[in-house]
Design a protein around this motif. Sequence first.
Motif, mmCIF file in Angstrom:
data_model
loop_
_atom_site.group_PDB
_atom_site.id
_atom_site.type_symbol
_atom_site.label_atom_id
_atom_site.label_comp_id
_atom_site.label_asym_id
_atom_site.label_seq_id
_atom_site.Cartn_x
_atom_site.Cartn_y
_atom_site.Cartn_z
ATOM 1 N N UNK A 1 13.312 0.295 -2.344
ATOM 2 C CA UNK A 1 12.611 -0.961 -2.081
ATOM 3 C C UNK A 1 11.242 -0.699 -1.455
ATOM 4 N N UNK A 2 11.175 0.288 -0.586
ATOM 5 C CA UNK A 2 9.872 0.660 -0.018
ATOM 6 C C UNK A 2 8.947 1.192 -1.106
ATOM 7 N N UNK A 3 9.508 1.989 -2.032
ATOM 8 C CA UNK A 3 8.697 2.529 -3.126
ATOM 9 C C UNK A 3 8.201 1.423 -4.058
ATOM 10 N N UNK A 4 8.937 0.313 -4.130
ATOM 11 C CA UNK A 4 8.534 -0.834 -4.953
ATOM 12 C C UNK A 4 7.457 -1.675 -4.276
ATOM 13 N N UNK A 5 7.225 -1.450 -2.994
ATOM 14 C CA UNK A 5 6.336 -2.332 -2.250
ATOM 15 C C UNK A 5 6.991 -3.646 -1.924
ATOM 16 N N UNK A 6 8.337 -3.653 -1.863
ATOM 17 C CA UNK A 6 9.099 -4.874 -1.621
ATOM 18 C C UNK A 6 9.853 -4.803 -0.290
ATOM 19 N N UNK B 1 0.826 -1.215 0.000
ATOM 20 C CA UNK B 1 0.000 0.000 0.000
ATOM 21 C C UNK B 1 0.855 1.258 0.000
ATOM 22 N N UNK B 2 2.102 1.145 0.450
ATOM 23 C CA UNK B 2 3.010 2.293 0.486
ATOM 24 C C UNK B 2 3.806 2.451 -0.806
ATOM 25 N N UNK B 3 3.623 1.531 -1.752
ATOM 26 C CA UNK B 3 4.355 1.602 -3.025
ATOM 27 C C UNK B 3 3.954 2.867 -3.794
ATOM 28 N N UNK B 4 4.888 3.359 -4.596
ATOM 29 C CA UNK B 4 4.641 4.561 -5.390
ATOM 30 C C UNK B 4 4.902 4.269 -6.859
ATOM 31 N N UNK B 5 4.325 5.070 -7.719
ATOM 32 C CA UNK B 5 4.464 4.851 -9.154
ATOM 33 C C UNK B 5 5.919 4.909 -9.605
ATOM 34 N N UNK B 6 6.729 5.796 -8.974
ATOM 35 C CA UNK B 6 8.130 5.897 -9.388
ATOM 36 C C UNK B 6 8.954 4.686 -8.963
ATOM 37 N N UNK B 7 8.364 3.781 -8.164
ATOM 38 C CA UNK B 7 9.056 2.559 -7.797
ATOM 39 C C UNK B 7 8.632 1.347 -8.598
ATOM 40 N N UNK B 8 7.809 1.544 -9.619
ATOM 41 C CA UNK B 8 7.231 0.434 -10.365
ATOM 42 C C UNK B 8 8.034 0.022 -11.594
ATOM 43 N N UNK B 9 9.276 0.474 -11.700
ATOM 44 C CA UNK B 9 10.022 0.205 -12.938
ATOM 45 C C UNK B 9 10.313 -1.278 -13.121
ATOM 46 N N UNK B 10 10.505 -2.033 -12.053
ATOM 47 C CA UNK B 10 10.740 -3.460 -12.204
ATOM 48 C C UNK B 10 9.437 -4.205 -12.517
ATOM 49 N N UNK B 11 8.323 -3.732 -11.990
ATOM 50 C CA UNK B 11 7.030 -4.306 -12.385
ATOM 51 C C UNK B 11 6.800 -4.104 -13.884
ATOM 52 N N UNK B 12 7.115 -2.915 -14.374
ATOM 53 C CA UNK B 12 6.937 -2.646 -15.810
ATOM 54 C C UNK B 12 7.902 -3.489 -16.644
ATOM 55 N N UNK B 13 9.104 -3.700 -16.124
ATOM 56 C CA UNK B 13 10.050 -4.564 -16.822
ATOM 57 C C UNK B 13 9.530 -5.995 -16.869
ATOM 58 N N UNK B 14 8.898 -6.445 -15.791
ATOM 59 C CA UNK B 14 8.314 -7.785 -15.772
ATOM 60 C C UNK B 14 7.177 -7.899 -16.788
ATOM 61 N N UNK B 15 6.364 -6.863 -16.894
ATOM 62 C CA UNK B 15 5.307 -6.837 -17.910
ATOM 63 C C UNK B 15 5.916 -6.989 -19.303
ATOM 64 N N UNK B 16 6.990 -6.250 -19.571
ATOM 65 C CA UNK B 16 7.656 -6.343 -20.874
ATOM 66 C C UNK B 16 8.168 -7.756 -21.137
ATOM 67 N N UNK B 17 8.721 -8.396 -20.097
ATOM 68 C CA UNK B 17 9.225 -9.765 -20.246
ATOM 69 C C UNK B 17 8.101 -10.704 -20.663
ATOM 70 N N UNK B 18 6.963 -10.595 -20.003
ATOM 71 C CA UNK B 18 5.826 -11.469 -20.331
ATOM 72 C C UNK B 18 5.328 -11.190 -21.744
ATOM 73 N N UNK B 19 5.195 -9.929 -22.100
ATOM 74 C CA UNK B 19 4.705 -9.601 -23.437
ATOM 75 C C UNK B 19 5.664 -10.094 -24.515
ATOM 76 N N UNK B 20 6.971 -10.019 -24.252
ATOM 77 C CA UNK B 20 7.949 -10.540 -25.209
ATOM 78 C C UNK B 20 7.782 -12.045 -25.389
ATOM 79 N N UNK B 21 7.556 -12.774 -24.284
ATOM 80 C CA UNK B 21 7.379 -14.229 -24.385
ATOM 81 C C UNK B 21 6.114 -14.568 -25.166
ATOM 82 N N UNK B 22 5.063 -13.824 -24.926
ATOM 83 C CA UNK B 22 3.802 -14.117 -25.615
ATOM 84 C C UNK B 22 3.907 -13.845 -27.104
#
Length: 267
Positions: A185-190, A15-36
């Motif tokens: 790491x706090x901004x990532x929610x991790x 719940x404390x995650x912020x949008x500027x900490x989501x770069x690894x989530x977006x990278x994970x999205x890219x990884x999945x889309x590349x596989x598909x």
Amino acid sequence: MSSLVDRSRLALTRARARDDGMFLQRLAVDEVQDRLEMVNRTFTKPAVVTGFPEIWGQAFPDAPIVADDEVLALEPGAHDLVIHGLSLHWANDPVGQLVQCHRALVPDGLFVAVMFGGQTLHELRAVLAETEIALRGGLSSRVLPMGEIRELGSLLQRAGYALPVADSAIQTVTYSDALALMHDLRAMGEGNALTDRAGLTGREFFAEAAARYDAAFGNDGRIPATFEMIVLTGWAPHESQQKPLRPGSAAMRLADALGTKETKLPD
């Protein structure tokens, strides 16, 4: 027996995650889309399991987003694609999560997961352990333990997937110091959501940890942080899929194929 992960604490951390900490989530999205894109298949009934619904919902707007709870809200046999989006490393029962995703697939349906692997934050783990031993003479839980790629690949087989594949990619992010890393790491929610997590730690501890991090890994005023992204893929079994040959069914002896002479070993 207590759970490794405190799910209530994990919810607060996310719940404390912020949008500027989501770069690894977006990278994970890219990884999945590349596989598909590499799969010659159009998926019409996808679902996404994740702890970050906004990021993954934007990427897969036609897929229902399912929280990564201990019991997944997935209908059995309802999906031709199930994605587990960068949250499987927080599962108290990862095999159970894989099995539930398997049950949600139609025959020949695809499962894709992205998760953090065992090399993730290895620098921080080492530094925090050294600091705690030096200042307190012992160790406590500060960073989530994560699976190695070989172990994770075997989990797919245990969960009943056909044609299982596990591979990884290393992402190195640099920071001004260890405190900036922990802030990110706090901004990532991790952040630390372990049930047996360490208690409050004073400034002296983190100052010492930052100094040790810089001494061990620093370069030109920056420190590196490793994130290992592991991608797991597997298929719900179907009779049309490739299968390994039965033992003894080869049409040619290995010695003949290699052009060598077969030698019988002594008894």
